[in-house]
Write a protein that holds these residues in place. Structure first.
Motif, PDB file in Angstrom:
ATOM      1  N   LEU A 233      -7.520  -6.079 -17.658  1.00  0.00           N
ATOM      2  CA  LEU A 233      -8.239  -5.198 -16.735  1.00  0.00           C
ATOM      3  C   LEU A 233      -8.052  -5.639 -15.289  1.00  0.00           C
ATOM      4  N   ARG A 234      -7.915  -6.932 -15.040  1.00  0.00           N
ATOM      5  CA  ARG A 234      -7.580  -7.374 -13.680  1.00  0.00           C
ATOM      6  C   ARG A 234      -6.251  -6.755 -13.246  1.00  0.00           C
ATOM      7  N   ALA A 235      -5.275  -6.850 -14.132  1.00  0.00           N
ATOM      8  CA  ALA A 235      -3.961  -6.287 -13.826  1.00  0.00           C
ATOM      9  C   ALA A 235      -4.036  -4.771 -13.674  1.00  0.00           C
ATOM     10  N   TYR A 236      -4.826  -4.130 -14.519  1.00  0.00           N
ATOM     11  CA  TYR A 236      -4.956  -2.666 -14.486  1.00  0.00           C
ATOM     12  C   TYR A 236      -5.608  -2.205 -13.182  1.00  0.00           C
ATOM     13  N   ILE A 237      -6.658  -2.894 -12.760  1.00  0.00           N
ATOM     14  CA  ILE A 237      -7.342  -2.530 -11.514  1.00  0.00           C
ATOM     15  C   ILE A 237      -6.430  -2.773 -10.316  1.00  0.00           C
ATOM     16  N   ALA A 238      -5.679  -3.875 -10.347  1.00  0.00           N
ATOM     17  CA  ALA A 238      -4.701  -4.123  -9.282  1.00  0.00           C
ATOM     18  C   ALA A 238      -3.628  -3.037  -9.275  1.00  0.00           C
ATOM     19  N   ALA A 239      -3.277  -2.537 -10.458  1.00  0.00           N
ATOM     20  CA  ALA A 239      -2.286  -1.466 -10.569  1.00  0.00           C
ATOM     21  C   ALA A 239      -2.826  -0.166  -9.991  1.00  0.00           C
ATOM     22  N   ILE A 240      -4.107   0.092 -10.161  1.00  0.00           N
ATOM     23  CA  ILE A 240      -4.724   1.289  -9.574  1.00  0.00           C
ATOM     24  C   ILE A 240      -4.592   1.253  -8.055  1.00  0.00           C
ATOM     25  N   LYS A 241      -4.807   0.097  -7.463  1.00  0.00           N
ATOM     26  CA  LYS A 241      -4.671  -0.038  -6.006  1.00  0.00           C
ATOM     27  C   LYS A 241      -3.254   0.318  -5.562  1.00  0.00           C
ATOM     28  N   ILE A 242      -2.269  -0.181  -6.287  1.00  0.00           N
ATOM     29  CA  ILE A 242      -0.872   0.136  -5.957  1.00  0.00           C
ATOM     30  C   ILE A 242      -0.614   1.627  -6.143  1.00  0.00           C
ATOM     31  N   ALA A 243      -1.125   2.200  -7.237  1.00  0.00           N
ATOM     32  CA  ALA A 243      -0.897   3.620  -7.527  1.00  0.00           C
ATOM     33  C   ALA A 243      -1.432   4.512  -6.409  1.00  0.00           C
ATOM     34  N   ASN A 244      -2.555   4.135  -5.841  1.00  0.00           N
ATOM     35  CA  ASN A 244      -3.160   4.946  -4.787  1.00  0.00           C
ATOM     36  C   ASN A 244      -2.571   4.684  -3.403  1.00  0.00           C
ATOM     37  N   GLU A 245      -1.927   3.527  -3.213  1.00  0.00           N
ATOM     38  CA  GLU A 245      -1.536   3.121  -1.867  1.00  0.00           C
ATOM     39  C   GLU A 245      -0.033   2.927  -1.655  1.00  0.00           C
ATOM     40  N   ASP A 246       0.708   2.645  -2.686  1.00  0.00           N
ATOM     41  CA  ASP A 246       2.111   2.248  -2.528  1.00  0.00           C
ATOM     42  C   ASP A 246       3.026   3.237  -3.255  1.00  0.00           C
ATOM     43  N   ALA A 247       3.507   4.233  -2.519  1.00  0.00           N
ATOM     44  CA  ALA A 247       4.332   5.280  -3.128  1.00  0.00           C
ATOM     45  C   ALA A 247       5.660   4.735  -3.635  1.00  0.00           C
ATOM     46  N   PHE A 277      -7.187   8.073  -9.217  1.00  0.00           N
ATOM     47  CA  PHE A 277      -7.534   6.830  -9.916  1.00  0.00           C
ATOM     48  C   PHE A 277      -8.664   6.106  -9.171  1.00  0.00           C
ATOM     49  N   PRO A 278      -9.793   5.807  -9.825  1.00  0.00           N
ATOM     50  CA  PRO A 278     -10.931   5.171  -9.141  1.00  0.00           C
ATOM     51  C   PRO A 278     -10.720   3.674  -8.960  1.00  0.00           C
ATOM     52  N   SER A 279     -11.061   3.163  -7.780  1.00  0.00           N
ATOM     53  CA  SER A 279     -10.857   1.737  -7.497  1.00  0.00           C
ATOM     54  C   SER A 279     -11.729   0.855  -8.384  1.00  0.00           C
ATOM     55  N   VAL A 280     -12.921   1.338  -8.720  1.00  0.00           N
ATOM     56  CA  VAL A 280     -13.790   0.623  -9.673  1.00  0.00           C
ATOM     57  C   VAL A 280     -13.937   1.535 -10.892  1.00  0.00           C
TER      58      VAL A 280
END
Length: 330
Positions: A233-247, A277-280
């Motif tokens: 889940l740490r990796a998944y949440i970090a992946a959400i940040k990339i998905a929303n910010e890093d095209a 994708f929600p950050s939390v």
């Protein structure tokens, strides 16, 4: 000289720590994660591996494509996979006695569009016709039922459902005239338009609360392997940040898993879900209430939404400030 020696000792400790984490990552059995459709909704899951977040958070991951939520749930119940990216299908599985639980949300609304053959003018035009669905009891079926209800239409009475297994099968069935319309997800939506099919409704824009995709597991796996669940889940949440910010990084992952370098397809897959994708990624009672309201299982009416999800892992990551630190918050 004393300062230099202590500094070297500190560097050595850091090296040993990094090496130890790397060795642990390499030696551990991978967490097997299933996904049911080649869709942009799967982006955070794919980024865990493609952006090497599994290595960063010391959790080896093996992504496994299993077409359709029903087959994937069966594979998880059998222990063939440990985690899965599924949504509403987890509810029917639990109502049928399956030991599953949702532990994170990825897309908190219906991430689908409803497409039809060119001669279909609108939703009421589907009276007496056949609609293509990916899987029975899964997000794709629930999305169409919720859409039909807005037009006072019901499956069985007004339209007939046919279950085709996957999103590619649905777009092919529309193209061949086997069905008049069907539910699709990006980037298959672009393929549908290229085939001359038209979008009747973008269901995602309706903003209906629902767990379209997320992370689910067996309760026994969560009990026996809590540290591996938290690491994922740490990796998944970090992946959400990339998905929303890093095209750029996101599209590279999409290209790999969608097996295409078609820039238009990658844009369709990315922009259809970016920002959703929600950050939390807490699962809420409202998401589960929506699923229960659409379930045809007789047990659904008396079921409590709380029985289908467990937010303790996400809460722990939030309480320990992992999410705030990830986003640079104090």
């Amino acid at each position: 000289m004393r300062f230099r020696a202590s500094s070297l000792f500190a560097v050595a400790l850091v090296f040993v720590g990094v090496a130890g984490a790397a060795a642990s990552f390499a030696a551990s059995a991978p967490v097997r994660v299933g996904y049911p459709q080649p869709s942009g909704a799967m982006l955070p899951l794919w980024l865990v591996s493609d952006a090497k977040l599994d290595q960063k958070y010391a959790v080896a991951v093996q992504n496994i494509f299993i077409s359709g939520a029903a087959r994937m749930n069966q594979a998880m119940l059998a222990g063939d996979i440990d985690l899965a990216s599924i949504g509403g299908a987890v509810v029917n599985t639990v109502l049928a006695g399956g030991d599953l639980v949702a532990i994170a949300v990825g897309v908190p609304t219906y991430g689908f569009s409803f497409y039809a053959r060119p001669e279909i003018k609108d939703i009421p035009s589907l009276h007496g016709k056949v609609v293509g669905i990916m899987s029975k009891g899964a997000s794709s079926e629930h999305a169409v039922i919720a859409l039909l209800q807005r037009y006072n239409m019901q499956p069985g009475r007004d339209v007939k459902f046919i279950y085709l297994g996957g999103v590619r099968e649905v777009v092919a069935a529309i193209d061949r005239g086997i069905v008049a319309a069907g539910v699709l997800s990006a980037p298959t939506t672009l393929i549908a338009r290229r085939l001359g099919q038209k979008e009747l409704v973008n269901i995602a824009t309706l903003g209906l609360p629902y767990i379209h995709s997320g992370v689910a597991t067996r309760r026994v796996f969560a009990r026996q392997q809590p540290e591996r669940v938290k690491a994922y889940l740490r990796a998944y949440i970090a992946a959400i940040k990339i998905a929303n910010e890093d095209a750029e990084t996101s599209k590279r992952a999409l290209a790999r898993y969608l097996v295409t370098n078609d820039s238009a397809i990658l844009d369709e897959a990315y922009h259809s879900f970016r920002g959703i994708f929600p950050s939390v990624p807490y699962v809420t009672e409202d998401y589960m209430k929506s699923v229960l309201a659409l379930s045809d299982n007789p047990k659904a009416a008396g079921a409590s939404p709380k029985d289908f999800f467990d937010n303790r892992f996400i809460k722990e990551l939030e309480d320990t400030r992992f999410i705030k630190e990830l986003y640079g918050q104090r």
